[in-house]
Enzyme design. Structure first.
Site, short mmCIF file in Angstrom:
data_model
loop_
_atom_site.label_atom_id
_atom_site.label_comp_id
_atom_site.label_asym_id
_atom_site.label_seq_id
_atom_site.Cartn_x
_atom_site.Cartn_y
_atom_site.Cartn_z
N LYS A 92 -3.95 -1.71 14.97
CA LYS A 92 -3.14 -0.77 15.82
C LYS A 92 -3.68 -0.77 17.35
CE LYS A 92 -1.87 1.61 11.87
NZ LYS A 92 -3.00 1.21 11.02
N GLU A 144 0.64 -1.36 -0.13
CA GLU A 144 0.07 -0.08 0.18
C GLU A 144 0.71 1.27 0.18
OE1 GLU A 144 -1.29 1.84 3.41
OE2 GLU A 144 -1.27 0.01 4.64
N SER A 186 -13.39 1.41 10.50
CA SER A 186 -12.42 1.54 9.15
C SER A 186 -13.07 0.82 8.02
CB SER A 186 -11.12 1.15 9.14
OG SER A 186 -10.45 1.16 8.15
N ALA A 187 -13.18 1.32 6.91
CA ALA A 187 -13.68 0.60 5.76
C ALA A 187 -12.81 -0.76 5.42
CB ALA A 187 -13.50 1.63 4.61
N1 PSU Z 1 -0.29 0.30 8.59
C1 PSU Z 1 0.67 1.04 8.78
N2 PSU Z 1 0.54 2.44 8.69
C2 PSU Z 1 -0.50 3.21 8.26
C3 PSU Z 1 -1.67 2.22 7.82
C4 PSU Z 1 -1.50 0.93 8.13
O1 PSU Z 1 1.79 0.58 9.56
O2 PSU Z 1 -0.85 4.46 8.08
C5 PSU Z 1 -2.96 2.86 7.40
C6 PSU Z 1 -3.33 1.86 6.07
O3 PSU Z 1 -3.56 2.42 4.87
C7 PSU Z 1 -5.09 1.61 6.79
C8 PSU Z 1 -5.16 2.99 7.37
O4 PSU Z 1 -5.72 1.21 5.73
O5 PSU Z 1 -3.92 3.17 7.97
C9 PSU Z 1 -6.41 2.97 8.23
O6 PSU Z 1 -6.99 3.96 8.11
P1 PSU Z 1 -8.36 4.55 8.86
O7 PSU Z 1 -8.31 4.06 10.30
O8 PSU Z 1 -8.74 5.99 8.71
O9 PSU Z 1 -9.32 3.61 8.17
MN MN Z 2 -12.13 5.94 10.15
#
Ligand code: PSU
Ligand code: MN
Length: 312
Positions: free
Chosen positions: A164, A30, A145-146
């Site tokens: 996380k 990603e 998260s989606a």
């Molecule tokens: N893993 C990491 N660092 C990141 C992410 C994942 O080590 O920044 C990112 C990924 O792209 C994941 C996103 O999809 O964080 C999640 O964001 P949100 O909680 O807004 O859905």
């Molecule tokens: Mn979100």
């Protein structure tokens, strides 16, 4: 509509194209980690190291991003460098992808959007750091998260170090179960918590080899069960920050996000950069280590999927 018409939106890098055409192992990576997850220059250095780890473990890396509306499957060195400092790059999830393409914007793909693009290109294995999940305080914010719904619908195996620990991990696992996503612990009985190996939460299934995971994926496909699978790979113990130590940092980061009124897409990037500062860079070192560890497993899994005989 199908892959033929979708193909006109994709730019598949030549090395990735030939690997796919020849049936060799490919691993998707990603780009939100690069633009929103890590500071410069560690972001670009890590992206390159992760690609090298994939190669060293027998697969071809394909880092995915949207540049000027083109869905890039595999980035050139120049594109990666540019992404590392570019401003105004969108954080793309499923909901944002058509706008970014139609409006010829730049965008980094989250886990959800990377899964979509990987699948469009015919890539079935994807390594990230940690998936998004159910946020703490979901009863007020509805922030889920989606990434989780994407795992339920798109047939890509995602290798992560758990979710996380800034998230609500019990609810994240509940949601994955509700949506029918198989969750596998790789050589662990516990769902890992990204920077830490332990969460206190049991993982639904434990498997101890890439071949066993490959067999599970083939069996799932043979049963016509759609959707992805999540493989949780704990950070190596020499690189982890133990959960009790992480707890205080996380509580302060979440309190600070609330105090500053950070919401929506900005939450995860804010928490990651706050933790980077408050741990004196330790959280980033752990983040880099776990991504490489995931890339190695993803490459071995992709290779195993190409070697072994089909299930059924
Ligand atoms: N893993 C990491 N660092 C990141 C992410 C994942 O080590 O920044 C990112 C990924 O792209 C994941 C996103 O999809 O964080 C999640 O964001 P949100 O909680 O807004 O859905
Ligand atoms: Mn979100």
């Amino acid at each position: 509509m199908g892959h033929d018409t979708v193909g006109r939106f994709l730019d598949v890098a030549p090395k990735v194209r030939s690997a796919l055409d020849e049936g060799r192992a490919v691993v998707a990576l990603e780009s939100t980690i690069i633009t929103h997850g890590m500071p410069h220059p560690q972001n670009v250095a890590t992206a390159r190291e992760v690609e090298a780890v994939v190669r060293d473990n027998g697969a071809v890396p394909a880092t995915i991003a949207v540049i000027a509306g083109r869905i890039k499957i595999g980035l050139t060195d120049e594109e990666l460098d540019w992404l590392g400092t570019a401003t105004g790059v969108m954080k793309l999830s499923r909901a944002d992808l058509p706008y970014a393409v139609a409006s010829k914007r730049h965008g980094a793909t989250t886990v959800a959007a990377t899964m979509i693009c990987a699948h469009l290109a015919g890539i079935g294995v994807f390594a990230t750091g940690g998936i998004g999940g159910v946020h703490q305080g979901v009863e007020n914010t509805m922030d889920i998260s989606a990434d989780l719904d994407e795992l339920a619908r798109t047939p890509v195996a995602v290798i992560c170090a758990g979710a996380k620990a800034i998230l609500d991990l019990p609810r994240t696992l509940e949601y994955l179960e509700t949506r029918g996503v198989p969750v596998v612990g790789y050589r662990t009985d516990e769902f890992p918590a990204f920077w830490s190996r332990a969460s206190g939460l049991p993982v639904p299934v434990r498997l101890d080899s890439p071949a066993a995971i490959a067999d599970l994926i083939r069996t799932k496909d043979a049963l016509n069960l759609t959707g992805g699978i999540l493989i949780a790979n704990p950070v190596p113990d020499i690189d982890e920050i133990p959960a009790p130590e992480m707890k205080g940092f996380i509580e302060r980061a979440i309190a600070e996000a609330a105090r500053r009124g950070v919401t929506g897409k900005a939450v995860t990037p804010f928490l990651l950069s706050f933790l980077f500062e408050s741990t004196g860079g330790r959280s980033l070192a752990t983040n880099i280590a776990l991504i490489k560890n995931n890339a190695a497993l993803a490459a071995r899994l992709a290779a195993s999927l190409k070697q072994d005989t089909p299930a059924g």
